[in-house]
Design an enzyme around this catalytic site. Structure first.
Site, short mmCIF file in Angstrom:
data_model
loop_
_atom_site.label_atom_id
_atom_site.label_comp_id
_atom_site.label_asym_id
_atom_site.label_seq_id
_atom_site.Cartn_x
_atom_site.Cartn_y
_atom_site.Cartn_z
N GLU A 134 31.18 118.27 23.51
CA GLU A 134 31.44 119.55 22.88
C GLU A 134 32.02 120.47 23.93
O GLU A 134 31.74 120.21 25.30
CB GLU A 134 29.99 120.07 22.62
CG GLU A 134 29.17 119.13 21.55
CD GLU A 134 27.90 119.68 21.23
OE1 GLU A 134 27.58 119.14 20.10
OE2 GLU A 134 27.59 120.49 21.89
N CYS A 191 33.51 126.68 28.49
CA CYS A 191 33.02 125.69 29.12
C CYS A 191 33.40 124.23 28.80
O CYS A 191 33.25 124.08 27.38
CB CYS A 191 31.19 126.01 28.78
SG CYS A 191 30.21 125.09 29.26
N CYS A 219 17.65 119.72 30.75
CA CYS A 219 18.87 119.76 30.21
C CYS A 219 18.94 118.95 29.02
O CYS A 219 18.80 117.68 29.09
CB CYS A 219 19.99 119.32 30.95
SG CYS A 219 21.75 119.27 30.44
N CYS A 265 23.69 127.42 27.41
CA CYS A 265 23.52 126.27 28.65
C CYS A 265 22.48 125.53 28.48
O CYS A 265 21.33 125.73 28.15
CB CYS A 265 23.29 127.37 29.82
SG CYS A 265 23.39 126.31 31.13
N CYS A 318 25.63 112.40 30.02
CA CYS A 318 25.56 112.42 31.46
C CYS A 318 24.77 111.47 32.16
O CYS A 318 23.81 110.81 31.67
CB CYS A 318 24.80 113.95 31.70
SG CYS A 318 24.81 114.37 33.40
N CYS A 321 18.70 115.48 34.36
CA CYS A 321 17.85 116.54 34.71
C CYS A 321 16.71 117.10 33.45
O CYS A 321 17.16 117.08 32.42
CB CYS A 321 18.84 117.73 35.05
SG CYS A 321 19.74 117.35 36.28
#
Length: 367
Positions: free
Chosen positions: A95, A108, A122, A340, A115, A119
């Site tokens: 995305e 962004c 997230c 975010c 990933c 974290c």
């Protein structure tokens, strides 16, 4: 997906473009001509590049392309934010988010499929990991956004590598993409307006400082190792003291007028108290930086909540009174899960992390 023998020219820096053209017909200056056609004239048709010889254009059609990402979905927020879901090599999807504001357009971009990190706050990390994006796939995201903006006579003005993935774990393609973004023959975006964000891959921060001077943002999120170990597991390998040493080294190479950005996601009753603010201010006292506060954006089974506005403003006020330029990031695109920490894409996970996360979501729904 293009044939493996076909070079996607979107992934070539100026130097690589020159080498490609020199090998093709011995004329490296062809790179300048083609980059101007592609990036300045927005022309991707070799036949229309009339200052190239006919024979060279014929060769290009057999060996090269300007391949754009395949758009799977386009989502538009009520606040003007746009999110594209685009196909990556191998079949997964990533995305990219365009955030239009008065006077600037911020994009962004994603750098990985999923990933490698996990974290805890997230959503991207819960999708697991499938692979790295090429420089061409990163640049394609920017081209896509500029196509949207061209109708209003605008273009992307700011790039943030804050989408899916840890940029410094995809080092070479990210550095190449940054070079293309800043090149006057390509996008010509200022180094101050290209920002690479990292959770703290310390050796790569040192390497980054040797090859570029893009802006750097650190996903800090905690003022001490005990808490950061919980929120950002990478901290167990590269604790805060080592991370800040790397930060000082990097910012010294930027010149006296530039600063790093410390990103700090505020989570209710986790890291949002005045004690946390005091500790953060003390921690950063000898680091040339500004602070970007991000109220947590919820996603299913995260276990975290957004602090109330009073707590957020109290934290910001303390940091400002302590002498830090402290911005509060406005939540944009949360109605399309584009804020975010909310990007998820469609990841064919190699890690089984997504499987565990979805099981936890189902368990909470049943409960």
């Amino acid at each position: 997906m293009a044939d493996e023998c076909i070079t996607n020219l979107f992934g070539l820096t100026r130097e690589a473009f020159q080498s490609f053209c020199a090998e093709a017909d011995g004329k490296p200056y062809r790179a300048h001509q083609m980059m101007k056609w592609a990036y300045h004239q927005r022309c991707l048709d070799f036949d229309a590049m009339t200052d190239l010889s006919r024979s060279f254009r014929g060769w290009l059609k057999e060996h090269a392309s300007f391949e754009l990402p395949q758009v799977l979905h386009t989502l538009r927020s009520k606040d003007g934010t746009i999110k594209w879901v685009v196909r990556a090599a191998g079949g997964s999807a990533v995305e990219t988010v365009l955030i239009p504001e008065r006077g600037r357009n911020t994009l962004c971009v994603s750098s990985q499929v999923g990933c490698m990190l996990d974290c805890t706050f997230c959503s991207t990390g819960k999708q697991g990991f499938n692979g790295n994006l090429s420089a061409a796939e990163i640049i394609g995201q920017v081209w896509l956004a500029n196509s949207e903006l061209a109708s209003r006579g605008e273009s992307v003005s700011n790039i943030v590598f804050m989408g899916m993935g840890e940029p410094l774990m995809n080092f070479d393609p990210v550095v190449s993409a940054c070079s293309i973004l800043m090149d006057d023959l390509a996008f010509g975006i200022s180094k101050r307006r290209v920002t690479v964000s990292t959770a703290g891959v310390v050796p790569a921060i040192y390497e980054l400082g040797k090859v570029t001077d893009v802006s750097l943002a650190i996903s800090l999120h905690a003022p001490n190792d005990e808490l950061r170990n919980q929120l950002v597991p990478l901290n167990r390998k590269y604790p805060i003291a080592e991370l800040l040493d790397a930060c000082r080294d990097y910012v010294e190479g930027l010149g006296d007028r530039r600063h790093l950005t410390m990103e700090y996601t505020l989570m209710k009753d986790v890291n949002d108290s005045l004690d946390h603010a005091r500790a953060l201010a003390a921690l950063l006292r000898d680091v040339r930086c500004k602070v970007n506060l991000i109220p947590f954006n919820p996603f299913p089974a995260s276990g975290f909540e957004r602090p109330d506005d009073v707590a957020v403003r109290r934290f910001q006020t303390y940091m400002m009174n302590a002498g830090y330029a402290t911005m509060l990031r406005t939540t944009r695109g949360d109605d399309i899960s584009a804020a975010c920490g909310q990007l998820v894409g469609q990841v064919e996970d190699r890690t089984r992390r997504q499987e565990r996360y979805l099981a936890r979501v189902r368990a909470e729904e049943v409960a």
